[in-house]
Design a protein around this motif. Structure first.
Motif, PDB file in Angstrom:
ATOM      1  N   ASN A  82      -4.719  20.089  19.654  1.00  0.00           N
ATOM      2  CA  ASN A  82      -5.606  19.260  20.462  1.00  0.00           C
ATOM      3  C   ASN A  82      -4.882  18.865  21.738  1.00  0.00           C
ATOM      4  OD1 ASN A  82      -7.400  17.351  21.458  1.00  0.00           O
ATOM      5  ND2 ASN A  82      -6.596  15.713  20.140  1.00  0.00           N
ATOM      6  N   GLN A  83      -5.456  19.154  22.876  1.00  0.00           N
ATOM      7  CA  GLN A  83      -4.808  18.800  24.138  1.00  0.00           C
ATOM      8  C   GLN A  83      -5.538  17.640  24.835  1.00  0.00           C
ATOM      9  OE1 GLN A  83      -5.374  22.278  23.555  1.00  0.00           O
ATOM     10  NE2 GLN A  83      -3.282  22.475  22.784  1.00  0.00           N
ATOM     11  N   LYS A  84      -6.226  16.814  24.011  1.00  0.00           N
ATOM     12  CA  LYS A  84      -6.951  15.691  24.612  1.00  0.00           C
ATOM     13  C   LYS A  84      -6.391  14.364  24.107  1.00  0.00           C
ATOM     14  CE  LYS A  84     -11.436  13.473  25.252  1.00  0.00           C
ATOM     15  NZ  LYS A  84     -12.878  13.456  24.997  1.00  0.00           N
ATOM     16  N   ALA A  85      -5.959  13.524  25.034  1.00  0.00           N
ATOM     17  CA  ALA A  85      -5.417  12.196  24.678  1.00  0.00           C
ATOM     18  C   ALA A  85      -6.531  11.174  24.882  1.00  0.00           C
ATOM     19  CB  ALA A  85      -4.227  11.866  25.557  1.00  0.00           C
ATOM     20  N   ASP A  86      -7.024  10.610  23.756  1.00  0.00           N
ATOM     21  CA  ASP A  86      -8.214   9.757  23.823  1.00  0.00           C
ATOM     22  C   ASP A  86      -7.952   8.371  24.397  1.00  0.00           C
ATOM     23  OD1 ASP A  86     -10.228  11.344  23.035  1.00  0.00           O
ATOM     24  OD2 ASP A  86      -9.890  11.033  20.899  1.00  0.00           O
ATOM     25  N   TYR A  87      -8.994   7.813  25.035  1.00  0.00           N
ATOM     26  CA  TYR A  87      -8.910   6.489  25.664  1.00  0.00           C
ATOM     27  C   TYR A  87      -8.479   5.415  24.654  1.00  0.00           C
ATOM     28  CZ  TYR A  87     -10.390   2.152  27.923  1.00  0.00           C
ATOM     29  OH  TYR A  87     -10.415   0.878  28.438  1.00  0.00           O
ATOM     30  N   ASP A  88      -8.983   5.519  23.402  1.00  0.00           N
ATOM     31  CA  ASP A  88      -8.712   4.399  22.467  1.00  0.00           C
ATOM     32  C   ASP A  88      -7.223   4.257  22.171  1.00  0.00           C
ATOM     33  OD1 ASP A  88      -9.389   5.927  19.230  1.00  0.00           O
ATOM     34  OD2 ASP A  88      -8.529   6.720  21.097  1.00  0.00           O
ATOM     35  N   ILE A  89      -6.463   5.338  22.362  1.00  0.00           N
ATOM     36  CA  ILE A  89      -4.995   5.182  22.193  1.00  0.00           C
ATOM     37  C   ILE A  89      -4.348   4.898  23.552  1.00  0.00           C
ATOM     38  CG2 ILE A  89      -2.849   6.337  21.579  1.00  0.00           C
ATOM     39  CD1 ILE A  89      -4.155   7.782  19.396  1.00  0.00           C
ATOM     40  N   VAL A  90      -4.769   5.646  24.576  1.00  0.00           N
ATOM     41  CA  VAL A  90      -4.124   5.529  25.888  1.00  0.00           C
ATOM     42  C   VAL A  90      -4.260   4.110  26.422  1.00  0.00           C
ATOM     43  CG1 VAL A  90      -4.188   6.336  28.295  1.00  0.00           C
ATOM     44  CG2 VAL A  90      -4.452   7.971  26.414  1.00  0.00           C
ATOM     45  N   ARG A  91      -5.419   3.457  26.142  1.00  0.00           N
ATOM     46  CA  ARG A  91      -5.625   2.114  26.725  1.00  0.00           C
ATOM     47  C   ARG A  91      -4.627   1.112  26.153  1.00  0.00           C
ATOM     48  NH1 ARG A  91      -8.141  -1.190  23.128  1.00  0.00           N
ATOM     49  NH2 ARG A  91      -9.112  -0.144  21.350  1.00  0.00           N
ATOM     50  N   GLY A 108      -1.244  24.958  29.594  1.00  0.00           N
ATOM     51  CA  GLY A 108      -2.062  25.339  30.744  1.00  0.00           C
ATOM     52  C   GLY A 108      -3.309  24.492  30.900  1.00  0.00           C
ATOM     53  N   HIS A 109      -3.530  23.527  29.999  1.00  0.00           N
ATOM     54  CA  HIS A 109      -4.643  22.598  30.203  1.00  0.00           C
ATOM     55  C   HIS A 109      -4.394  21.332  29.393  1.00  0.00           C
ATOM     56  CE1 HIS A 109      -5.750  24.843  26.568  1.00  0.00           C
ATOM     57  NE2 HIS A 109      -6.255  23.678  26.158  1.00  0.00           N
ATOM     58  N   ALA A 110      -5.052  20.252  29.858  1.00  0.00           N
ATOM     59  CA  ALA A 110      -4.910  18.952  29.169  1.00  0.00           C
ATOM     60  C   ALA A 110      -6.046  18.049  29.627  1.00  0.00           C
ATOM     61  CB  ALA A 110      -3.565  18.314  29.509  1.00  0.00           C
ATOM     62  N   VAL A 111      -6.475  17.181  28.724  1.00  0.00           N
ATOM     63  CA  VAL A 111      -7.466  16.165  29.098  1.00  0.00           C
ATOM     64  C   VAL A 111      -6.879  14.824  28.657  1.00  0.00           C
ATOM     65  CG1 VAL A 111      -9.800  15.279  28.801  1.00  0.00           C
ATOM     66  CG2 VAL A 111      -9.379  17.771  28.753  1.00  0.00           C
ATOM     67  N   TYR A 145     -11.421  10.325  32.495  1.00  0.00           N
ATOM     68  CA  TYR A 145     -10.361  11.231  32.015  1.00  0.00           C
ATOM     69  C   TYR A 145      -9.874  12.130  33.159  1.00  0.00           C
ATOM     70  CZ  TYR A 145     -11.184  10.108  27.084  1.00  0.00           C
ATOM     71  OH  TYR A 145     -11.284   9.460  25.876  1.00  0.00           O
ATOM     72  N   VAL A 146      -8.624  12.534  33.059  1.00  0.00           N
ATOM     73  CA  VAL A 146      -8.074  13.551  33.948  1.00  0.00           C
ATOM     74  C   VAL A 146      -8.232  14.891  33.229  1.00  0.00           C
ATOM     75  CG1 VAL A 146      -6.021  14.428  35.106  1.00  0.00           C
ATOM     76  CG2 VAL A 146      -6.311  11.965  34.801  1.00  0.00           C
ATOM     77  N   HIS A 147      -8.981  15.807  33.843  1.00  0.00           N
ATOM     78  CA  HIS A 147      -9.096  17.166  33.281  1.00  0.00           C
ATOM     79  C   HIS A 147      -8.163  18.043  34.104  1.00  0.00           C
ATOM     80  CE1 HIS A 147     -12.840  16.411  30.851  1.00  0.00           C
ATOM     81  NE2 HIS A 147     -12.825  15.359  31.629  1.00  0.00           N
ATOM     82  N   ALA A 148      -7.080  18.486  33.474  1.00  0.00           N
ATOM     83  CA  ALA A 148      -6.051  19.237  34.217  1.00  0.00           C
ATOM     84  C   ALA A 148      -5.989  20.658  33.697  1.00  0.00           C
ATOM     85  CB  ALA A 148      -4.697  18.550  34.032  1.00  0.00           C
ATOM     86  N   SER A 149      -5.834  21.598  34.642  1.00  0.00           N
ATOM     87  CA  SER A 149      -5.641  22.985  34.194  1.00  0.00           C
ATOM     88  C   SER A 149      -4.669  23.682  35.128  1.00  0.00           C
ATOM     89  CB  SER A 149      -6.983  23.740  34.189  1.00  0.00           C
ATOM     90  OG  SER A 149      -7.470  23.774  35.513  1.00  0.00           O
ATOM     91  N   ALA A 150      -4.003  24.677  34.602  1.00  0.00           N
ATOM     92  CA  ALA A 150      -3.052  25.466  35.398  1.00  0.00           C
ATOM     93  C   ALA A 150      -3.216  26.911  34.956  1.00  0.00           C
ATOM     94  CB  ALA A 150      -1.627  24.983  35.148  1.00  0.00           C
TER      95      ALA A 150
END
Ligand code: EPZ
Length: 421
Positions: A82-91, A108-111, A145-150
């Motif tokens: 899973n490359q998604k870091a959820d708001y409920d933890i990040v906050r 190469g990608h992350a949310v 969210y930041v949707h990042a890709s490379a």
């Protein structure tokens, strides 16, 4: 919510062990995402922020085991699903943004959720994003969210930070280790936590030069291996407890304390009349006379006076001989401890980023409220020297960054106890 009850009492005498640095551990842990091999961190601090980072990494699929009572963290990111870091933890913890660079570099990608502000300021992450864009990242902000890709992977680039940022330097440094080509980070942060991260990454096979200076050069590699790395001593916990005997008199030895971690801070202690002596086991600290002297303080990026020790220093200067002027130049709202200290009888005038502290003979104990991590501990220190009892509420802030405060201070003679709330 727990509270801490402190009674003003006599001198402190004894030893205080200094733990591994929270702010080093919070960037060393996400470094596991850069490799599929195990990363072991020793001398890890036992703090709630570490538990939050553990939960975040586990939500991505990393394995994180806490061994030896939490002093050893065994991490593995072999199976990240899973490359998604959820708001409920990040906050809950801003440092969560530090998974962005590693996830992007390896997958190469992350949310990642935007962390949002906190009590001491807006805490934007624009510099994290711009540094990653300089390495070819494509970023989109959507729904918080930041949707990042490379696509094709990150590429080496040059980025000059317009202002020094510890977290943005850490994110960019980690990402650059796997970018194709050379990355140069200019006006990079020089904090010991950055140096510690670089040393750990080098053990994992990263090619990094210039850590600890304003220019860091990274030669990307195809993959990183595992490593075992000791978390550097916590210079903020160290500085905090170095002040304790300055409030009460007596002599305290800080086990594991290193003078190179607190250079500018020690210069101010010397000017205030506090003696610091290097010993075989760490640093010994004692107040020279019955009262510290007023000194002026300006917070700056390392190697300047740390913003994370500003609240503690202000608390000490409340009973100094003379008037001190403190300038907070890192964060826009980091004087929230001032109104609480005023409740204890301090004479402080705050105008924007400047606080003028007119020393008074004594503070008086009072019920006060912690507003952030470092403000919490400054109120406890003030309570050690105040006449009467001080109750500091909302100590969950405290537990984020200081392990077993009441035990460490009680071992030196402080009358302090935790009231379960
Ligand atoms: C780290 O926060 C520490 N946290 C902070 O410690 C510390 O106070 C701070 O560095 C400064 O030393 C951790 O390491 C987990 P910055 P960080 O990026 O990285 C602005 C504690 O008590 N800025 O160096 O978030 C920012 O608003 C905590 O342990 C941008 O404008 O701090 C601030 O004014 C509190 N854009 C200044 O830069 C960005 O993208 C310095 O922040 C990033 C930062």
């Amino acid at each position: 919510m727990d509270s801490i009850l402190v009674k003003g009492n006599g001198p402190l005498n004894g030893t205080i062990p200094i733990a591994g640095a929270k702010n080093a551990c919070l960037t060393l842990m996400p470094a596991t995402l850069l490799s599929e091999e195990p990363l072991t961190l020793t001398n890890a601090p036992r703090l709630s922020d570490i538990k939050t980072m553990t939960a975040l990494l586990q939500s991505l699929g990393a394995e994180v085991s806490s061994l030896q009572g939490g002093q050893v963290l065994a991490l593995s990111s072999h199976d990240i699903y899973n490359q998604k870091a959820d708001y409920d933890i990040v906050r809950k913890m801003r440092a969560s943004i530090l998974v962005l660079g590693p996830l992007l570099a390896r997958f190469g990608h992350a949310v990642v959720s935007l962390p949002g502000g906190c009590a001491i300021g807006a805490r934007p992450v624009d510099l994290h994003l711009r540094a990653l864009e300089a390495m070819g990242a494509e970023l989109e902000l959507k729904d918080g969210y930041v949707h990042a890709s490379a696509p094709g992977g990150l590429k080496g680039g040059t980025f000059e930070f317009p202002i020094v940022s510890v977290g943005a330097t850490e994110n960019a440094l980690m990402a650059a280790t796997l970018a194709k080509g050379t990355t140069v980070l200019k006006n990079a942060a020089r904090e010991p936590e950055i140096v510690d991260l670089a040393h750990c990454l080098q053990k994992m096979g990263a090619q990094i030069e210039g850590e600890g200076t304003s220019t860091i050069t990274i030669q990307g590699v195809d993959r990183l291996s595992g490593a075992t790395h000791p978390v550097v001593t916590d210079r903020i916990e160290l500085g905090t407890y170095m002040l304790a005997p300055a409030f009460t008199g007596g002599e305290v030895e800080l086990l594991g304390g290193r003078i190179d971690l607190v250079g500018a801070f020690c210069e101010k202690l010397d000017a205030a009349g506090i003696e610091v002596t290097e010993t075989k086991k760490g640093l010994k600290v004692a107040r020279r006379g019955d009262r510290v002297k007023a000194v002026d303080v300006v917070t700056e990026p390392f190697p300047g006076f740390p913003t994370d020790l500003q609240a503690q220093m202000m608390a000490l200067l409340c009973t100094a001989e003379g008037t001190s002027v403190l300038e907070e130049k890192i964060f826009e709202n980091r004087f929230m401890h001032a109104p609480e200290l005023i409740r204890m009888g301090a004479n402080i005038e705050v105008h924007g980023g400047t606080a003028t502290v007119h020393g008074v003979e004594h503070l008086r104990g009072a019920p006060v409220m912690a507003t952030d991590l470092r403000a919490s501990v400054s109120l406890i220190l003030a309570g050690l020297a105040a006449e009467g009892e001080t109750i500091v509420s909302r100590v969950y802030h405290l537990d984020r960054g200081y392990e077993r405060v009441e035990e460490k201070l009680r071992a030196c003679g402080a009358q302090i106890e935790r009231i379960e709330g």
